[in-house]
Each structure stands twice: as structure tokens, then as C-alpha cells.
Design a protein around this motif. Structure first.
Motif, PDB file in Angstrom:
ATOM      1  N   UNK A  68       0.867  -1.230  -0.053  1.00 17.84           N
ATOM      2  CA  UNK A  68      -0.003  -0.024   0.002  1.00 17.84           C
ATOM      3  C   UNK A  68       0.838   1.239   0.070  1.00 17.84           C
ATOM      4  N   UNK A  69       1.919   1.328   0.991  1.00 16.32           N
ATOM      5  CA  UNK A  69       2.996   2.456   1.022  1.00 16.32           C
ATOM      6  C   UNK A  69       3.748   2.702  -0.330  1.00 16.32           C
ATOM      7  N   UNK A  70       3.738   1.566  -1.225  1.00 12.68           N
ATOM      8  CA  UNK A  70       4.519   1.696  -2.606  1.00 12.68           C
ATOM      9  C   UNK A  70       3.558   2.130  -3.699  1.00 12.68           C
ATOM     10  N   UNK A  71       2.237   2.415  -3.223  1.00  6.26           N
ATOM     11  CA  UNK A  71       1.176   2.821  -4.216  1.00  6.26           C
ATOM     12  C   UNK A  71       0.921   1.517  -5.228  1.00  6.26           C
ATOM     13  N   UNK A  72       0.835   0.492  -4.238  1.00  2.79           N
ATOM     14  CA  UNK A  72       0.426  -0.800  -5.159  1.00  2.79           C
ATOM     15  C   UNK A  72       1.380  -1.259  -6.132  1.00  2.79           C
ATOM     16  N   UNK A  73       2.669  -1.013  -6.193  1.00  2.59           N
ATOM     17  CA  UNK A  73       3.824  -1.311  -6.898  1.00  2.59           C
ATOM     18  C   UNK A  73       4.644  -2.270  -6.296  1.00  2.59           C
ATOM     19  N   UNK A  74       4.941  -3.287  -7.102  1.00  2.76           N
ATOM     20  CA  UNK A  74       5.780  -4.392  -6.503  1.00  2.76           C
ATOM     21  C   UNK A  74       7.301  -3.985  -6.414  1.00  2.76           C
ATOM     22  N   UNK A  75       7.623  -2.940  -7.048  1.00  2.00           N
ATOM     23  CA  UNK A  75       8.887  -2.685  -6.835  1.00  2.00           C
ATOM     24  C   UNK A  75       9.316  -2.096  -5.617  1.00  2.00           C
ATOM     25  N   UNK A  76      10.608  -2.668  -5.292  1.00  2.00           N
ATOM     26  CA  UNK A  76      11.151  -2.555  -3.821  1.00  2.00           C
ATOM     27  C   UNK A  76      10.465  -3.407  -2.744  1.00  2.00           C
ATOM     28  N   UNK A  77       9.223  -3.995  -3.017  1.00  2.00           N
ATOM     29  CA  UNK A  77       8.426  -4.779  -2.181  1.00  2.00           C
ATOM     30  C   UNK A  77       9.104  -5.674  -0.986  1.00  2.00           C
ATOM     31  N   UNK A  78      10.273  -6.232  -1.526  1.00  2.00           N
ATOM     32  CA  UNK A  78      11.086  -7.095  -0.869  1.00  2.00           C
ATOM     33  C   UNK A  78      12.496  -6.388  -0.605  1.00  2.00           C
ATOM     34  N   UNK A  79      12.604  -5.073  -0.501  1.00  5.03           N
ATOM     35  CA  UNK A  79      13.918  -4.518  -0.453  1.00  5.03           C
ATOM     36  C   UNK A  79      13.823  -3.423   0.863  1.00  5.03           C
ATOM     37  N   UNK A  80      12.567  -3.603   1.451  1.00  8.44           N
ATOM     38  CA  UNK A  80      12.261  -2.964   2.816  1.00  8.44           C
ATOM     39  C   UNK A  80      11.459  -3.814   3.805  1.00  8.44           C
ATOM     40  N   UNK A  81      11.547  -3.500   4.912  1.00  7.70           N
ATOM     41  CA  UNK A  81      10.920  -3.997   6.206  1.00  7.70           C
ATOM     42  C   UNK A  81      10.305  -3.016   7.153  1.00  7.70           C
ATOM     43  N   UNK A  82       9.185  -3.324   7.883  1.00  6.66           N
ATOM     44  CA  UNK A  82       8.641  -2.391   8.935  1.00  6.66           C
ATOM     45  C   UNK A  82       8.813  -3.044  10.064  1.00  6.66           C
ATOM     46  N   UNK A  83       8.847  -4.205  10.182  1.00  8.53           N
ATOM     47  CA  UNK A  83       8.896  -5.068  11.467  1.00  8.53           C
ATOM     48  C   UNK A  83       7.527  -4.559  12.333  1.00  8.53           C
ATOM     49  N   UNK A  84       6.564  -4.378  11.500  1.00  6.09           N
ATOM     50  CA  UNK A  84       5.377  -3.903  12.361  1.00  6.09           C
ATOM     51  C   UNK A  84       4.560  -5.045  12.985  1.00  6.09           C
ATOM     52  N   UNK A  85       4.900  -6.337  12.674  1.00  6.45           N
ATOM     53  CA  UNK A  85       4.087  -7.541  13.021  1.00  6.45           C
ATOM     54  C   UNK A  85       5.071  -8.619  13.308  1.00  6.45           C
TER      55      UNK A  85
END
Length: 417
Positions: free
Chosen positions: A69-86
């Protein structure tokens, strides 16, 4: 001493391999070490999986959905960042309660949340955290790729749409990480001196203890063997010089396959290429010489055969910490060529046991391969590669260094030393 090593996966990824090797090294040197993972794949008694629950997969999916969602529904960078929100709360597990030291490794993708790490810190147990990448010292990214916002405070993140803002997701996670370790102590261990230097420059880790210890390798498994026999077992040509490229996913742009392809164009018919890793068949057609795609291999003895079959190992990565693959190749007596980036110059001693090429320079990469295959004293390079691994990365040498860190962390936690 009882040590609980915590990592997301048992086997998948470089951090999992390194954590597994460290557990074995510690157990071989008088420490009672266990490994706690979300993704348990074997029946090994010293490896414990999180209690089975639908929530384990949900933690992973929820974090990816929020990032998506934060990437505006783009898969680009989807696995390059982590939030550790759960993530899971491990503090109630028997293995956690029995441990004298909690040793975190790569705990992303829904394994531990920042709140979960906070609970671990508040348990009163000393915590050591091995950094396999820069994520513990940044807001959300695993690779900074030239960004230096983490030196003061993460914001305006280039991984986010539009380059982020002064109060973007990276900035907010940064603040949560600060709150997580407020008034708490973590003993950070980087796998390379380069990453240690990067971590010490992070404002997020200011006041924390940071040192560097390399990953260990079992030199009883990864060792020099008969090249001809290894090639026969793998069905590889006996009369050709072979370059080896290996990666978990060979199409990952950061692994630099495009630079190897360009280097091979300059090498002509000097050699052939062996490709080890997922999606290997996808790059075969791009290479100007004959290639042998072996795909993804799990069997350790077969991997050792692949290294021993090669004449030179090439890793043109654009970002690396201290690659296990270079260490494995050197242990098998295979000289390596790689770019001057991250901790690679700590592994490869230029012109002594391999070749360190100028960053992003395919011509220098080709020059290094040609030098090893045609100009250098190959047997001396091979011997020096093995010697470097035995001296710096053996199980015993690494275990002794970690024992010292554990003792320091315990003293620091209990006595404030």
C-alpha cells in the motif's frame, strides 16, 4: 552457557546459512546453542521452529500488504524494505527462558516485530544482534546504495514513491526503532569491518556497542577436491576453463549479472560459464559463450562439487556485506573476482588470492578473470585462498570471538561494565 540464535529461516538465504554455521561452531566449542526459526525445514534437534499457527503466515502477509500500500500498489522494492510492524512473541517459549544469551540474526518478514524485540530487551537477558545487512541501523532499508540519511535520521527515502518526504514511512519506523531500544543495550556484531564502520556512523545506534566478526565456515566440508572428478559428477566439460557465478536468484539486479555478461563478451572463447542458483536458465541466452545452468542446489556436497569444478568464481555484486559464496569458493581453493564494494576487499586480497575489480567496471572484471586464468600462478593463488579461509573464517576462530562477545554482553547487562 546457553545461547539462543534467532533467525527467520533455517536454510534459505545467506543469513540462515551463516546462523546455522555459527550454531554448529558454538556447539563444537563448548557452548549449548540452539536456533529458533519460523521456517523449520529439517529434523535437526538443535533447531526449533515457532509453534505452528496460521498467524505465522499472516504476520508475513500483513507486513507485505502494508508495504504494498505504501508503495502505491507497486511491486518494485516490495522485498527491499521491512517495517517489523508484526511478528511473534518469543519471550514465553521455553528455549527463550532457558537461554543465557539471546542472539538475533536476520529476523525480518514477519519473524519479530519492533514491539517483540522490545519485549526481548526488557526480559533482562543480554542481547547480541548480528547484522547481515544495514537494516538494524536504518529506518526500513536493507541496502542503502549510496544514501546517507541514516547518519542523522532516515527520511526522504528513495525506495518510497516520489522519493518520500521529511515525515515518510522510513522516518516513522526510525522513530519506533529509537523507542524500541531507548534505555536498553544491544551488542551489535557486523559480519565485516565495512559494515561495522557503516553501523557506527548511524545515529540510530549511537551509544550501542558495535564490533565485527566474520561468518564461520566448516572447512571439513568446504575443502579443495579433485577438479576432474567433480566435473564428471556434474556432467561438465573436462577440457574447458570454467567461470562460476552463484546466487540465490541470479536475476537479482544487485548481483550484477549484466556486468558478467559484458565481461564475457570481452573474454571471447577463453572459457565457459557455470551458473548456480534460481532462474539460471533465464540468463543463458544472454551470455556470448556456452553456459551450464545448474539451477538452485540444496545438497551441500553437490555445492562443494560445483565450486571444485570451477577455475574461477566471479561475483560482480553491486552491494555486499561478507558473501558466504566467496568464502566457500576460497575454501575449495578457487580464486575469486569481485567488485570493490562492502566487505569483499576483506575477503579477497588483491593479486594474492584473487582479484578485486574496480566498482561497476566490466572491463576490469574481464581483466581479473583473464589474469587468473592465463597470467597468474594459479596454484599459488589457490593455496593462498585456502590459507586465508583457514586463518580467518574457521569455526574455531569465529566461535572464540563470539564467546568473548557473549561474556562482554552478559557482564555489560548484569554489572553495567
Amino acid at each position: 552457557m546457553r545461547v539462543l540464535i534467532v533467525n527467520t529461516s533455517e536454510r534459505t538465504g545467506g543469513a540462515a546459512v551463516a546462523a546455522n554455521r555459527l550454531m554448529k561452531a558454538l556447539n563444537n566449542n563448548g557452548v549449548k546453542a540452539k536456533m529458533l526459526v519460523r521456517d523449520k525445514e529439517s529434523d535437526t534437534l538443535t533447531i526449533v521452529g515457532l509453534p505452528k499457527s496460521p498467524m505465522l503466515h499472516w504476520h508475513f502477509l500483513w507486513e507485505r500488504f502494508v508495504i504494498f500500500c505504501r508503495l502505491h500498489f507497486s511491486r518494485k522494492h516490495l522485498f527491499e524494505i521491512d517495517l517489523a510492524n508484526t511478528g511473534s512473541d518469543i519471550t514465553k517459549l521455553r528455549e527463550f527462558q532457558e537461554a543465557d544469551v539471546i542472539h538475533l540474526h536476520w529476523i525480518n518478514q514477519g519473524m519479530l516485530s519492533l514491539n517483540g524485540i522490545r519485549k526481548i530487551l526488557r526480559s533482562g537477558k543480554p542481547v547480541v544482534w548480528t547484522m547481515h545487512d544495514i537494516w538494524p541501523a536504518t529506518g526500513i532499508c536493507h541496502l542503502t546504495l549510496g544514501c546517507h540519511y541514516f547518519v542523522s535520521r532516515c527520511a526522504n527515502c528513495k525506495y518510497l514513491p516520489g522519493g518520500g518526504s521529511s515525515n515518510d514511512l522510513a522516518s516513522r519506523v526510525w522513530q519506533k526503532k529509537q523507542q524500541m531500544q531507548a534505555d536498553e543495550n544491544i551488542y551489535y556484531v557486523a559480519c565485516s569491518r565495512w559494515l561495522e564502520s557503516e553501523a557506527k556512523s548511524s545515529a540510530l545506534l549511537k551509544g550501542q556497542k558495535i564490533t565485527s566478526i566474520p561468518n564461520p565456515i566448516d572447512t571439513h566440508i568446504y575443502k579443495k577436491g579433485n577438479k576432474e572428478e567433480a566435473r564428471q559428477r556434474l556432467g561438465l566439460p573436462l577440457d574447458k576453463k570454467l567461470i562460476l557465478f552463484a546466487s540465490q536468484r541470479v536475476t537479482n539486479e544487485n548481483k550484477g549479472m549484466s556486468y558478467l555478461i559484458e565481461a564475457c563478451r570481452q573474454l571471447g572463447d577463453l572459457c565457459e560459464v557455470v551458473i548456480l542458483g534460481g532462474h539460471a536458465e533465464e540468463v543463458v541466452a544472454q551470455l556470448p559463450m556456452k553456459a551450464h545452468p545448474l539451477g538452485y542446489v540444496n545438497d551441500e556436497q553437490r555445492i562443494v562439487d560445483v565450486y571444485n569444478a570451477a577455475d574461477v568464481f566471479v561475483l560482480p555484486s553491486l552491494s555486499e556485506n561478507l558473501p558466504n559464496t566467496i568464502m566457500e569458493a576460497m575454501a575449495c581453493g578457487v580464486p575469486c573476482v569481485a567488485f570493490k564494494v562492502g566487505g569483499i576487499p576483506e575477503e579477497i586480497d588483491h593479486l594474492k588470492n584473487g582479484y578485486v575489480a574496480a566498482y561497476r567496471d566490466a572491463s576490469d572484471l574481464a581483466k581479473g578473470i583473464e589474469w587468473i586464468l592465463q597470467k597468474a600462478d594459479y596454484e599459488v593463488l589457490s593455496q593462498q585462498a585456502v590459507h586465508k579461509v583457514m586463518q580467518c573464517y574457521s569455526q574455531q576462530s569465529v566461535a572464540v570471538k563470539y564467546l568473548d562477545v557473549y561474556q562482554q554482553a552478559m557482564a555489560f547487562k548484569h554489572y553495567g561494565l
